[in-house]
Design a protein around this motif. Structure first.
Motif, short mmCIF file in Angstrom:
data_model
loop_
_atom_site.label_atom_id
_atom_site.label_comp_id
_atom_site.label_asym_id
_atom_site.label_seq_id
_atom_site.Cartn_x
_atom_site.Cartn_y
_atom_site.Cartn_z
N ILE A 106 -17.31 20.87 30.22
CA ILE A 106 -18.68 20.62 29.76
C ILE A 106 -19.68 21.36 30.64
O ILE A 106 -20.60 22.04 30.15
CB ILE A 106 -18.97 19.11 29.76
N LEU A 107 -19.52 21.26 31.95
CA LEU A 107 -20.46 21.89 32.88
C LEU A 107 -20.46 23.40 32.73
O LEU A 107 -21.52 24.04 32.59
CB LEU A 107 -20.10 21.49 34.31
N LEU A 108 -19.27 24.01 32.76
CA LEU A 108 -19.20 25.47 32.77
C LEU A 108 -19.63 26.07 31.44
O LEU A 108 -20.29 27.12 31.41
CB LEU A 108 -17.78 25.91 33.12
N PRO B 34 -26.89 17.92 31.51
CA PRO B 34 -28.14 18.22 32.25
C PRO B 34 -27.92 19.06 33.50
O PRO B 34 -28.71 19.97 33.79
CB PRO B 34 -28.66 16.82 32.60
N LEU B 35 -26.83 18.76 34.24
CA LEU B 35 -26.57 19.54 35.45
C LEU B 35 -26.31 21.00 35.11
O LEU B 35 -26.80 21.91 35.80
CB LEU B 35 -25.36 18.96 36.19
N GLY B 36 -25.56 21.26 34.05
CA GLY B 36 -25.30 22.63 33.63
C GLY B 36 -26.56 23.36 33.22
O GLY B 36 -26.74 24.55 33.50
N ILE B 37 -27.47 22.64 32.55
CA ILE B 37 -28.74 23.25 32.16
C ILE B 37 -29.57 23.62 33.38
O ILE B 37 -30.09 24.74 33.49
CB ILE B 37 -29.53 22.28 31.24
N PHE B 38 -29.67 22.70 34.33
CA PHE B 38 -30.47 22.98 35.52
C PHE B 38 -29.84 24.08 36.37
O PHE B 38 -30.56 24.91 36.96
CB PHE B 38 -30.65 21.71 36.34
N PHE C 294 -24.79 23.76 44.15
CA PHE C 294 -23.59 23.13 43.60
C PHE C 294 -22.41 24.07 43.44
O PHE C 294 -21.30 23.62 43.16
CB PHE C 294 -23.90 22.51 42.23
N GLU C 295 -22.62 25.37 43.61
CA GLU C 295 -21.57 26.34 43.30
C GLU C 295 -20.29 26.09 44.08
O GLU C 295 -19.19 26.05 43.52
CB GLU C 295 -22.08 27.76 43.57
N VAL C 296 -20.39 25.92 45.39
CA VAL C 296 -19.20 25.75 46.22
C VAL C 296 -18.45 24.48 45.83
O VAL C 296 -17.21 24.48 45.72
CB VAL C 296 -19.60 25.71 47.71
N ILE C 297 -19.18 23.39 45.62
CA ILE C 297 -18.54 22.13 45.25
C ILE C 297 -17.80 22.27 43.93
O ILE C 297 -16.64 21.84 43.79
CB ILE C 297 -19.60 21.02 45.15
N VAL C 298 -18.44 22.91 42.95
CA VAL C 298 -17.82 23.08 41.63
C VAL C 298 -16.57 23.94 41.74
O VAL C 298 -15.51 23.61 41.18
CB VAL C 298 -18.83 23.71 40.64
N GLU C 299 -16.66 25.05 42.46
CA GLU C 299 -15.53 25.96 42.56
C GLU C 299 -14.36 25.34 43.34
O GLU C 299 -13.21 25.72 43.13
CB GLU C 299 -15.96 27.27 43.22
N GLN D 139 -31.58 29.27 40.09
CA GLN D 139 -30.62 29.86 41.01
C GLN D 139 -30.46 29.00 42.24
O GLN D 139 -29.37 28.91 42.83
CB GLN D 139 -31.09 31.27 41.42
N ARG D 140 -31.52 28.30 42.65
CA ARG D 140 -31.45 27.44 43.82
C ARG D 140 -30.51 26.27 43.58
O ARG D 140 -29.66 25.94 44.43
CB ARG D 140 -32.84 26.92 44.16
N ILE D 141 -30.62 25.64 42.42
CA ILE D 141 -29.72 24.52 42.09
C ILE D 141 -28.30 25.03 41.92
O ILE D 141 -27.33 24.38 42.35
CB ILE D 141 -30.21 23.80 40.82
N TYR D 142 -28.15 26.20 41.32
CA TYR D 142 -26.81 26.79 41.15
C TYR D 142 -26.15 27.02 42.51
O TYR D 142 -24.98 26.69 42.71
CB TYR D 142 -26.91 28.10 40.39
#
Length: 257
Positions: free
Chosen positions: A133-135, A76-80, A91-96, A85-88
């Motif tokens: 899974i997320l990416l 679900p997180l990957g879909i959102f 979370f972008e910095v945390i994921v990277e 773009q706002r959700i991306y």
């Protein structure tokens, strides 16, 4: 049996036969590399007694908990993230920052928080499965042809119906790719976590055999793990063919014909 699979089986049999010949001839120290026939005998004894199945069952409970928990959270997180773009951006910095961290590094930290119980192992598996899974889900959503979404809007589909009828089917192959990539990672991490801090599980079984210098039993545990990985992959392919038969046909239809 398909010719390509038969060739693989024959090649594997040739390698195993070479193992047996080399070990029986003692070209390698038999204390380190025992004959394959002895390993298979020990393997059968351990399976018949229920020792290996019991250890595998313990490991699979931990693996399944971490694996499916990661899927439930990060699909679900990957879909959102793919749709917004706002959700991306949120979370972008945390994921990277987190995804390059090797999962085994987290084991000491997880032991501090969760001790040596199953929660520690499940957390490590959850973390390790998260990123494939997320990416893959994110890439699957972002690679959807805009024409599909525009078509949904033209037909007056609501956001929920667009998500269910257009986004999920289109991204499903990439989602399943992330699940497939995570499957062997799950086995790797459950074994590592059991070797570091556990008194049961197939990882502990293998390490305990090595510590007691029961080398054939150690190899039997490794053989059971290899067999388990193969069976899980075959099961995954079966589920894939059932859920995404149309995509499986596109990939392999020509080869199978």
């Amino acid at each position: 049996m398909q010719p390509r699979r038969l060739n693989g089986v024959l090649f594997l049999c040739a390698l195993l036969a070479a193992w047996e010949i080399v070990a029986q001839a003692q070209w390698i120290n038999p204390l380190i590399v025992p004959p394959l026939s002895r390993i298979l005998r020990i393997f059968w004894e351990q399976v018949s007694s229920g020792q290996i199945p019991a250890q595998i069952l313990v490991s699979m409970k931990r693996a399944a908990a971490g694996y499916f928990l990661a899927a439930a959270v990060f699909i679900p997180l990957g879909i959102f993230m793919g749709l917004s773009q706002r959700i991306y951006s949120l979370f972008e910095v945390i994921v990277e920052m987190l995804r390059p961290v090797p999962p085994p590094v987290l084991i000491p930290l997880a032991m501090l928080f969760f001790g040596l119980e199953d929660k520690m192992k499940i957390f490590v598996i959850f973390f390790s499965c998260a990123w494939p899974i997320l990416l893959n889900t994110l890439d699957g959503v972002r690679s959807i042809d805009p024409v599909l979404a525009n078509t949904g809007r033209t037909f007056g589909l609501s956001r929920l119906k667009t998500l269910w009828q257009i986004v999920l089917p289109a991204a499903a192959p990439q989602v399943m790719t992330g699940m497939r990539v995570s499957l062997p990672i799950t086995l790797i991490l459950v074994v590592i976590s059991e070797m570091v801090g556990s008194t049961d599980g197939i990882g502990y079984f293998i390490l305990d055999a090595q510590r007691r210098f029961k080398v054939a039993q150690m190899y039997a545990g490794m053989f059971s793990l290899a067999l388990l990985g193969y069976l899980l992959n075959q099961l995954f392919d079966l589920v894939y063919r059932r859920l995404l038969a149309w995509h499986w046909g596109m990939m392999w239809g020509k080869d199978e014909g």
